[in-house]
Design an enzyme around this catalytic site. Sequence first.
Site, PDB file in Angstrom:
ATOM      1  N   ASP A 228       0.847  -1.178   0.000  1.00 19.17           N
ATOM      2  CA  ASP A 228       0.000   0.000   0.000  1.00 19.17           C
ATOM      3  C   ASP A 228       0.884   1.229   0.000  1.00 19.17           C
ATOM      4  O   ASP A 228       1.874   1.280   0.712  1.00 19.17           O
ATOM      5  CB  ASP A 228      -0.890   0.010   1.248  1.00 19.17           C
ATOM      6  CG  ASP A 228      -2.093  -0.883   1.053  1.00 19.17           C
ATOM      7  OD1 ASP A 228      -2.601  -0.909  -0.075  1.00 19.17           O
ATOM      8  OD2 ASP A 228      -2.497  -1.562   2.023  1.00 19.17           O
TER       9      ASP A 228
ATOM     10  N   ARG B 181     -17.539  22.805   1.820  1.00 19.71           N
ATOM     11  CA  ARG B 181     -18.262  23.607   0.841  1.00 19.71           C
ATOM     12  C   ARG B 181     -17.342  24.643   0.187  1.00 19.71           C
ATOM     13  O   ARG B 181     -17.259  24.759  -1.029  1.00 19.71           O
ATOM     14  CB  ARG B 181     -19.444  24.296   1.509  1.00 19.71           C
ATOM     15  CG  ARG B 181     -20.510  24.827   0.554  1.00 19.71           C
ATOM     16  CD  ARG B 181     -21.674  25.417   1.344  1.00 19.71           C
ATOM     17  NE  ARG B 181     -21.227  26.383   2.344  1.00 19.71           N
ATOM     18  CZ  ARG B 181     -20.880  27.649   2.044  1.00 19.71           C
ATOM     19  NH1 ARG B 181     -20.906  28.090   0.813  1.00 19.71           N
ATOM     20  NH2 ARG B 181     -20.495  28.467   3.009  1.00 19.71           N
TER      21      ARG B 181
ATOM     22  N   ARG C  93     -13.994  24.720   0.403  1.00 12.58           N
ATOM     23  CA  ARG C  93     -12.776  24.042  -0.030  1.00 12.58           C
ATOM     24  C   ARG C  93     -11.555  24.963   0.011  1.00 12.58           C
ATOM     25  O   ARG C  93     -10.692  24.934  -0.869  1.00 12.58           O
ATOM     26  CB  ARG C  93     -12.954  23.440  -1.438  1.00 12.58           C
ATOM     27  CG  ARG C  93     -13.995  22.295  -1.413  1.00 12.58           C
ATOM     28  CD  ARG C  93     -13.883  21.426  -2.619  1.00 12.58           C
ATOM     29  NE  ARG C  93     -14.272  22.149  -3.806  1.00 12.58           N
ATOM     30  CZ  ARG C  93     -13.730  21.977  -4.992  1.00 12.58           C
ATOM     31  NH1 ARG C  93     -12.760  21.118  -5.153  1.00 12.58           N
ATOM     32  NH2 ARG C  93     -14.150  22.667  -6.025  1.00 12.58           N
TER      33      ARG C  93
ATOM     34  N   LYS D 122      -6.012  29.923   0.949  1.00 15.76           N
ATOM     35  CA  LYS D 122      -5.354  28.865   0.159  1.00 15.76           C
ATOM     36  C   LYS D 122      -6.348  27.719   0.034  1.00 15.76           C
ATOM     37  O   LYS D 122      -7.196  27.508   0.916  1.00 15.76           O
ATOM     38  CB  LYS D 122      -4.064  28.385   0.835  1.00 15.76           C
ATOM     39  CG  LYS D 122      -4.280  27.566   2.110  1.00 15.76           C
ATOM     40  CD  LYS D 122      -3.007  26.838   2.496  1.00 15.76           C
ATOM     41  CE  LYS D 122      -3.271  25.727   3.506  1.00 15.76           C
ATOM     42  NZ  LYS D 122      -3.752  26.182   4.818  1.00 15.76           N
TER      43      LYS D 122
ATOM     44  N   ASP E  12      -5.775  -4.115   6.194  1.00 13.46           N
ATOM     45  CA  ASP E  12      -6.399  -3.978   7.505  1.00 13.46           C
ATOM     46  C   ASP E  12      -7.923  -3.877   7.442  1.00 13.46           C
ATOM     47  O   ASP E  12      -8.598  -4.254   8.367  1.00 13.46           O
ATOM     48  CB  ASP E  12      -5.809  -2.776   8.263  1.00 13.46           C
ATOM     49  CG  ASP E  12      -5.843  -1.505   7.434  1.00 13.46           C
ATOM     50  OD1 ASP E  12      -6.412  -1.548   6.328  1.00 13.46           O
ATOM     51  OD2 ASP E  12      -5.292  -0.494   7.888  1.00 13.46           O
TER      52      ASP E  12
END
Lengths: 704, 553
Positions: free
Chosen positions: A330, A401, A403, A416, A539
């Site tokens: 992974d 919303r 972001r 940012k 997992d």
Amino acid sequence: MATHVLESPNQAPAPKKDSRMGGGLLDPKQMIRSLPDALRKLDPRIMWRNPVMFIVEIGAVFTTALAILDPSWFAWAIVAWLWLTVVFANLAEAVAEGRGKAQAATLRAARRDTTARRLKARDPGQWDVVAAPELKQGDVVVVEAGEIIPGDGDVIEGIASVDESAITGESAPVIRESGGDRSAVTGGTKVLSDRIVVRITQQPGQSFVDRMIALVEGSNRQKTPNEIALNILLAALTVVFLVATATMQPLAIYSKSVNPGVPDSLALNADGVTGIVLVSLIVCLIPTTIGALLSAIGIAGMDRLVQRNVLAMSGRAVEAAGDVSTLLLDKTGTITLGNRQAAEFVPVAGVTERELAEAAQLSSLADETPEGRSIVVFAKERHGLREREIHGAAWVPFTARTRMSGVNLDGREVRKGAATAVMKWVRDAGGHPTDDIGHLVDGISASGGTPLVVAEKGRVLGVIHLKDVVKEGMRERFDEMRRMGIRTVMITGDNPLTARAIADEAGVDDFLAEATPEDKLALIRKEQEGGRLVAMTGDGTNDAPALAQSDVGVAMNTGTSAAKEAGNMVDLDSNPTKLIEIVEIGKQLLITRGALTTFSIANDVAKYFAIIPAMFAALYPGLDALNVMRLASPQSAILAAVIFNALVIIALIPLALRGVRYRPSSASKLLSRNLYVYGLGGIVVPFIGIKLIDLLLQLLPGMS
Amino acid sequence: MSPTLAGILFIGSLLLALAVCFKPLGDYMYRVYSGTRHSAVERGIYRLLGVDPDGEQRWGVYARGVLAFSVLSVLFLYALQRLQDHLVLSLGMKAVEPSSAWNTAVSFVTNTNWQSYSGESTMGHVVQTAGLAVQNFVSAATGMAVAVALVRGFARSKTDTLGNFWVDLVRGTIRILLPIAFVAALALVAGGAIQTFAGHGTWTTLTGGEQTFTPAAAASQEAIKNLGTNGGGIFNANSAHPFENPTAWTNWLTIFLLLVIASCLPRTFGRMVGDNRQGHAVVAVMATIFAASVALTHWAERSAGGTVPQAIGAAMEGRETRFGVSDSAMFASATTLTSTGAVDSFHDSYTALGGGMLIFNMLLGEVAPGGTGAGLYGMLVLAVVTVFVAGLMVGRTPEYLGKKIGAREIKLASLYLLVTPALVLAGTAVAMATATGRAAMLNGGAHGLSEILYAYTSASNNNGSAFAGVSVNTPFHNTTLGLCMAFGRFLPIVLVLALAGSLARQAPVPASAGTLPTHRPQFVGMVVGVTIILVALTFLPALALGPLAEGLL
């Protein structure tokens, strides 16, 4: 010294390069402690399972009878050393098993005396108290702070912090909550806070702790496929040597009869080779060294895994680990550190890098996400911008919303966030961002990074390049794997572009992007179709099918019980990088087996040179030419060979338990080295050893 | 030219000729066994046998084919000998005595060609040609078929079929053995070997005495006798007889014939498994053992001590003057390293250690290069065991040519390696332990023991050469040696085919950097080591009381 895994703190999680396969060294005290067990194993009902050593035991009984009927110094010396040979072999196994006993005792303590509050219905108020071993699959119990969880199960209600140190050795508590991938709890662990309701998933007597106890004790150890095959070869060699020595008798009788002038000796008379010497020859020729150490090697291999906090549910899995040719890793947590980090500030035209850095830092000062922290750290490292105490600032937190996140300070607004969101914010404020910014964003995305656009009101400043950071030393590890003939495949949910960039940086051979559990399963099937053995870690419950399908499936202890059930190993440290170490341990186990088999067979050459002239040189003086070691007398030669044969078992117990030295390299190089050490060494060492023992023996009375 | 130089030239040219043939003949055999077309003659034979030439067989069916064919062959040969007095062209020979007929029938069907009888005074033309010569072809072709089946086991995957025994048998005979034997027979006739069906004749010898002699179709028999590593001579003196092997260069040709198929089969093997380097490794193992054995035998023979050899300058007892010590030793090594058993000199007259080397050659299981087919499958089984022991040292469970060597495979390989030593040692022990067995011994002491050991070694390994010095044409030895030959041939064959079946079923494991490379000198050395150590350890006690006791002074 037995390593008490359960009491030791978590071991170094990241595998170090060139870390030698360690393991407890042999301690004389451990030997003495295991002696009663070794003697108990002399029971023929136990011995017969090891055909090679069973033959030795029969020989020891037979020679004891002969020595009683016709006692002599020499006969009793041989009898004693034959018995010691058998005891030494049992000792090897007993010592290997003994190392797991202490761990088992601790685990048993955790299991004992636990009671459970079993809910009668889904009514939390009604329960009866039952002993933990009486719990059945499907029972629902309630556990509160300070109580021991009575059995393996899944949390179906509530959240709690749990102390799992009894199993993992890790003292920091872990959170267990209903739903999701952190719902599994293990019997024997302790709830520290809050209250949870657990549905038991185990059958009585088959809990994880029960299985752990059985594993570390080696009580239900099954022979692995390769061990079975090796046993067959050893049995065949034993039969060959039995036939060779048995059929020698008529030849010896005949040879004696045609040389009537030669007096009877302790080795040869009119009835052929004497029983004592014949048994000595058989014992020296059959592969006692490997026969004695074979099961200890297997137990020690499992034990080395336990010392690394990995539980292999079967020896078969450890053996398969050595054969693995594809590793599925992974990305997150295994190859990369798991969090994106700021790696670059890219300003738009007309903005300096420092200006951008300052704005980026300002916007992130209150951002406690790992990404935000990394921006502050990067600004400090690269541009010397220290963290500031700011008063009167209004922090704008990130929401799904908007972001974006940022700060309003003294009329200045800095944001940012995702490119589209920030651009919209800029345009809404009347700004006109250039195409420039679009190119920067695309460029960073194309390289596998994540772009965060930084802007002030009405003006775009630049882009922060967030990057997955590959763990240090991974490229070297993967190069090593490649040399060992193992293909590494990175599994990630990222898009192919990002995945390729990380794959290139980490140096894996291949990657699977936007991977779903089904994709993973299909990849494993495809690899196996081509005859490859696949190892993976997992997992989550959705990993379970892939874990079950893979040849070596390592479930993380933090994972769900479905995952733990599906895998054939459990890593108590929940460290996915450990897969690499597991493969090395598997290889080391097989190498140890092969090395000692080669050594054992090569040893026979010298023993022949000791015993054949001792038996027949009186008959045919020319055969004394074979006595290349110039051993003092027939008695001392035969006794020296038998003693060497017994001592070499004791001498090799530490090696069998520790495993032979293993450095990852190509098959060809490994083989050359091991052939020199164990093949050539196996031929040379007994010549020296037998000679030295003979030099001592000839000082004894009755040896010339 | 000094004898040493002559010897070196003789051996050197032989090896060169074999090297030249390696690729073309190996490739040709690959095409023979891999082709799908049947010639008209072959189709006729299949129709006659009632077999479907395109029907693939599982290992059990393949093995039953081998066994059924062999049992019928034994019965046919036995009947032919027992009814000889009723046959035409029998030259007035009597019916062969039962134990001898059994022994001979088994001997020729098992590719052993141990002869407890004297050819010219026992067998008429029909038995020799319709019986024994036919077996010379088909027993060799059977060995090759089994080897090819084993190679298919490595080459194929996820299947349970190994080819068709009848097709392999017929093709081996018609496309490989017959053409080469035909050319070789012509060459031998050119060299002076006789080829006739005439009856008894009487000739006047140089000293004026009269000698009755039965000529025979010697050249054709000689050709296949060696090509098929059979070794059963038409005359009692075998290849020492001037009508079978008249000159030094026919001697060269004979040795070439008995080595050529077994030496080239590794190439066929490499082609079939799709990796020529694997074939080169196998032939390198064979060549290494061969070179060491030839060198040691030469050393033992040329350094022969003793009054007479020193007086005449060489150990010439039991050798033909036209061959000399060196070429005889070469023939003896080649015939015991293959399962041929033809002789052009008297092995009993060899030095103790030289004779011991000949026994050792056979004890190796005749793998360097071995009998037609038998050498290759023997060597591959040894490679399997080597891979198993040493392969673990690379940190993977053992695999050879992409096939895992698991419990079933190692069980079959171990049993294979168990059969022959058990037969050799049990046979020798029984012979030495019983008064009947010992009664046949003409010599006592260590040398007498060597002679018995040689006989059982030769029979169990399907060699067929004799040390002599034992009156083997007794019911006891005819029966026990016959059993050794039969078990020594067919138990290993069944085990090899079972192994092939087990390998063919597996899916191949792709090779990687972590795989034990089986084409490097490293592996060649390992197989040589395992082969020699296993054999030496098994037989050292017996060898110590025989050739070593006699030779180490």
